[in-house]
Enzyme design. Structure first.
Site, PDB file in Angstrom:
ATOM      1  N   ASP A 120       7.767  -1.415 -35.098  1.00  0.00           N
ATOM      2  CA  ASP A 120       9.079  -1.870 -35.561  1.00  0.00           C
ATOM      3  C   ASP A 120       9.361  -3.317 -35.162  1.00  0.00           C
ATOM      4  OD1 ASP A 120      11.874  -2.013 -36.149  1.00  0.00           O
ATOM      5  OD2 ASP A 120      12.099   0.108 -35.650  1.00  0.00           O
ATOM      6  N   SER A 134      19.448  -0.418 -37.947  1.00  0.00           N
ATOM      7  CA  SER A 134      19.349  -1.876 -38.064  1.00  0.00           C
ATOM      8  C   SER A 134      20.750  -2.507 -38.016  1.00  0.00           C
ATOM      9  CB  SER A 134      18.593  -2.237 -39.339  1.00  0.00           C
ATOM     10  OG  SER A 134      18.155  -3.569 -39.301  1.00  0.00           O
ATOM     11  N   HIS A 149       9.911  -0.533 -39.264  1.00  0.00           N
ATOM     12  CA  HIS A 149      11.368  -0.590 -39.111  1.00  0.00           C
ATOM     13  C   HIS A 149      12.084   0.537 -39.859  1.00  0.00           C
ATOM     14  CE1 HIS A 149      15.112  -2.510 -38.053  1.00  0.00           C
ATOM     15  NE2 HIS A 149      15.436  -2.778 -39.308  1.00  0.00           N
TER      16      HIS A 149
END
Length: 248
Positions: free
Chosen positions: A193, A56, A220
């Protein structure tokens, strides 16, 4: 840590988050600062070249570290990447439209009022998170995350939520630089995701020789939702990089 059977694994809490010292100085809330921090850690530990694995926001940090210090990077693993924030926001707003009517109403109302702490807005966030951020949270890690997260840094860089981006990263887009990467790269993304599999696949296609993998059943935070599959994919990639090194 599961990769530690193959190689030393270093996972650190960035300054301001986790168990590191808290910071409030917004002059330190920027990519360049966090790149310097990572390079300081690498140097302190005595590693000349490292495999960088980022998730991320960590993909922004990893990618920008590579751009600043390519000589110290052996490979990049970009998990659920956030390399194009305008595209991220567009995708996230599309996902909001899949939430319940009440959640969508709460989001529209509270964002117009800028009342992000309202209970109905927070409930809508929870619905979004449960679909696209995590599906099988590890409770002990969730508790640790929520007790040590620095909301100030998140809000400054990102904004009030995953789909309302008002922070300094709002226009961040690394895609023009993907074509210049000269180390092995692995892109991964969860099936559900928020990072959006088609977007990540497109970024992989823009990166010379990059590999791309979807983690089935995961949102995610793939390390919560599908740790065994995730670790197997990353382990295989890192081993392939090791085996491709030229013999002395």
């Amino acid at each position: 840590e599961a990769l530690g059977a193959d190689r030393p694994v270093v996972r650190y809490d960035q300054l301001g988050g986790g168990k590191s010292d808290k910071i409030t100085d917004t002059a330190m809330f920027n990519i360049a600062h966090f790149v310097r921090e990572l390079d300081s850690l690498r140097s302190h530990l005595g590693y000349d070249k490292v495999h960088l694995v980022g998730h991320s926001w960590g993909t922004i940090l990893g990618f920008e570290y590579y751009r600043a210090h390519p000589e110290h990077v052996a490979s990049l693993t970009l998990m659920s990447p956030a390399l194009d924030i305008p595209a991220w926001e567009k995708n996230a707003k599309r996902l909001v439209k899949t939430l319940s009517d009440s959640a969508q109403r709460a989001i529209a109302t509270r964002e117009a009022e800028k009342k992000y702490d309202a209970p109905d807005y927070q409930a809508a966030l929870g619905e979004f998170y449960g679909k696209y951020v995590w599906r099988h949270p590890v409770q002990a890690e969730m508790d640790s995350l929520m007790s040590t997260v620095n909301e100030g840094i998140y809000n400054y860089l990102q904004g009030p939520s995953e789909f309302t981006i008002t922070g300094t990263l709002k226009r961040y887009d690394a895609t023009p630089f993907l074509k210049d990467v000269k180390v092995p790269v692995l892109f991964t993304v969860g099936e559900f995701d928020e990072a959006d599999p088609p977007t990540v696949k497109r970024h992989a296609a823009m990166t010379p020789g990059a590999k791309y993998a979807v983690i089935p059943g995961a949102a995610h935070i793939v390390e919560w939702d599908a740790p065994d599959t995730t670790n197997a994919i990353v382990r295989s990639f890192l081993r392939s990089v090791d085996s491709a090194k030229p013999k002395p």
